[in-house]
Design a protein around this motif. Structure first.
Motif: not given
Length: 653
Positions: A4-6, A396-397, A437-438, A561-562
């Motif tokens: 599903e696209p954001l 991240s997503a 996402a991501g 996430g980093d």
């Protein structure tokens, strides 16, 4: 079930997009009927000459003499010759607009604010250009900036490049040792610096650093000091120093734009110094220009009426990228200071106050907001904001989802990735495609990129090494002080024997269903905490001068996430890693390199792994702590020491 696209661009967004206009331009020019990004992209890497010719025309490159050939051989890497015969000037292309629209808004952390119009910027650049010429600066000389992110920094770059001088810059928060490792190699004739800068509400007087730096560079004939912090400076301590206003003088002067070949050098950018001093990558005026305009105008949908802002300093290539927005006639917003000061909403209030339409930030900044539970969309109107551009390190997503849930639900989230090396992007967004996402939306136009497995075969839907199979105009011309091109070839072209491809040093997944690309982090030893490139050698050069330390190894650990820096140290006999020694390490790195060089964790180990030709093996340790297999163990002189790094408890918190 499909992803599903954001976000899906509306019909109106697609219709108005510069990408759509470019596609129509290509269809008309070459008799094509492209209607999707994928079709346009495939053509751009199959018909490389036609594609870059179309970008030249569509972006309106200003040249006094046309080119005779787009490229001689796009598969010769390095060494492809681009747009031979053309004569142009980089600064002239960025100063093509000379009206009363605002060119730059400068905002300082302490609520300082200044603006300069395109007409005023043109005039200021003329004065700088004249002063540099009077000093004897000519095409090919080096001019450098050790500066905060302010109007004078941009104007000085433009003044230098109007003559054909080569520009390099480092941010004011870098220590003099780290700056000397860069500027010392290129022997600049002129340096602009400032009296200080502000960060987290504190004023830092950097004049002493500039004095220390200048004393080690005998090539300097003039040091120009700009006022910003209001700190006391004694110019008599610095031979050949003048204030910025003394240097430019009062009399007006139009810039004289030196007409130079497409491949005349414009920037020297610096690698991260992974092995020894940072490498100096020489980039061409035409290559940087045409690539930046492609990415800004076509991919980022930048227009004259936009106000574009990136959280960056002039040490990072995103500063160079942002400044090229002047070539589209947009308003560039410069910010100097801590983006989270005095609170996490500071930049979002600035978006509203300045009417920013395109806001550039890093994954680490987004993650900092998420950790604080900040929802900018609830506190600020963000009415003008139509795009967020994100780079620096992999997001991240969940980071993607946060943008749409907590910042703004209807905007183009343009995640981009490339490098200082090419002063641009291998993968980038497109305003006419959905966002997942991501995933970065796809490869950049004209960038023939793939994911390769360990045997050099293209792979989809699994982790691989990012490679580029054809030349692009902004790839470095050469490395400074590398006359045979050995360092340049070693850096990018020798990883896959028998395959002449650029290997970039990123782990990626190319998705066959969406055409998107997920970035998983670095596959080499370059550290990228908060997206800022740091060479391990810059850390070793400082740490291994500390009396208690026998050896050290720095790696980047993917964390929340980093990426965070982990420093492993081997102590000299009779010493232990105490809190006092840790504090000493942090202090030395903060003062002699920069706050970004300070590790998140310092861990004692009994030995450091080395190859048989005595190179530290950061990659093996990086693979171990991320649960990846370690290959080439036979190349190590002490492979047994790798056991120390497995499942270390300190790496789990």
């Amino acid at each position: 079930m499909g992803k599903e696209p954001l976000w899906v661009p509306s019909g109106e967004v697609v219709e108005k997009a510069n990408m759509t206009a470019f596609m129509r331009f290509v269809n008309e020019k070459y008799g094509r009927s492209f209607s999707s990004y994928r079709e346009l992209y495939d053509w751009s890497v199959e018909s490389i000459s036609d594609f870059w010719a179309a970008v030249w025309d569509f972006c309106g490159i200003v040249a006094s003499k046309p080119y005779e050939e787009v490229v001689d051989d796009p598969y010769r890497m390095p060494g492809a010759k681009w747009f031979q015969g053309a004569r142009l000037n980089f600064a002239e292309n960025l100063l093509r607009y000379r009206d009363d629209r605002v060119a730059i808004v400068f905002v300082g952390e302490q609520e300082q604010r200044r603006i300069i119009t395109y007409r005023e910027l043109y005039s200021l650049v003329g004065k700088i250009s004249r002063a540099l010429r009077e000093l004897g600066v000519k095409a090919g000389d080096r001019v450098v900036g050790y500066m905060p992110n302010m109007i004078e920094t941009v104007a000085f770059m433009l003044g230098a490049t109007s003559i054909g001088a080569i520009w390099s810059s480092c941010a004011a928060d870098m220590g003099p040792e780290a700056v000397y490792d860069r500027f010392g190699q290129v022997e600049p004739k002129v340096m602009i610096t400032a009296d200080g800068y502000f960060y987290k509400g504190k004023m830092f007087n950097t004049f002493a650093n500039a004095v220390k730096l200048a004393s080690r560079m005998p090539s300097l004939e003039r040091v120009v000091v700009a006022k910003y912090s209001g700190a006391d400076v004694d110019l008599s301590r610095l031979p050949n120093a003048v204030t910025f206003y003394e240097f430019v003088g009062k009399e007006d002067a139009d810039p004289v734009f030196e007409q130079l070949p497409f491949d005349h050098p414009v920037y020297i950018m610096f690698s991260s110094g992974t092995t020894g001093k940072p490498k100096c990558m020489v980039q061409s005026a035409g290559g940087v220009l045409i690539n930046h305009l492609k990415e800004l105008k076509i991919h980022s949908d930048l227009r004259r009426e936009d106000r574009i802002f990136y959280i960056t300093t002039c040490s990072w290539m995103m500063w160079n990228w942002l400044v090229s927005s002047l070539g589209v006639g947009a308003t560039v917003v410069l910010y100097d200071g801590n983006p989270l000061y005095p609170d996490p909403y500071a930049m979002w209030r600035m978006v509203d106050r300045e009417g920013i339409t395109i806001f550039g930030l890093s994954a680490s900044y987004i993650n900092a907001l998420r950790k604080e539970g900040v929802s900018p969309g609830k506190e600020c109107s963000l009415e003008t904001l139509r795009q967020i551009s994100q780079t620096g390190s992999a997001l991240s997503a969940d980071g993607f989802r946060y943008v749409y849930s907590d910042i703004k639900s209807d905007l183009h989230f343009n995640s981009i990735s490339g490098g200082t090396d090419i002063n641009g992007c291998f993968a980038i967004g497109s305003p006419i495609q959905p966002v997942y996402a991501g995933e970065l939306q796809g490869p950049g136009l004209g960038m023939k990129v793939k994911a390769y497995d360990e045997n050099g075969n293209p792979v989809w839907d699994r982790e691989g090494e990012l490679v580029c199979e054809a030349a692009a105009p902004s790839m470095p011309l050469y490395f400074w002080n590398d006359p045979e091109g050995k360092k340049y070839r070693e850096a990018y072209f020798e990883y896959f024997p028998g395959k002449n491809v650029w290997r970039h040093g990123d782990y990626v997944i190319f998705h066959s269903d969406t055409g998107g690309i997920t970035f998983l982090g670095r596959s080499d030893s370059v550290l990228k905490p908060s997206g800022v490139r740091i060479g391990t050698a810059e850390i070793y050069n400082q740490v291994e001068n500390i009396p208690e330390i026998a050896d050290s190894l720095a790696i980047g650990q993917q964390w929340e996430g980093d990426q965070r820096i982990i420093l492993f140290v081997k102590m000299k006999e009779g010493y232990k890693l105490t809190d006092e020694v840790k504090a000493k390490i942090r202090k030395v790195l903060r003062e002699n390199a920069s706050p970004r060089h300070v590790p998140a964790k310092i861990i004692e180990v009994p030995d450091i792994p080395y190859t048989r030709n005595m190179k530290k093996v950061e990659s093996a340790v990086t693979n171990i702590i991320h649960g990846r297999p370690v290959t080439n163990l036979e190349a190590l002189v002490n492979p047994e020491c790798l056991d120390y790094f497995k499942d270390h408890p300190e790496l789990k918190s």
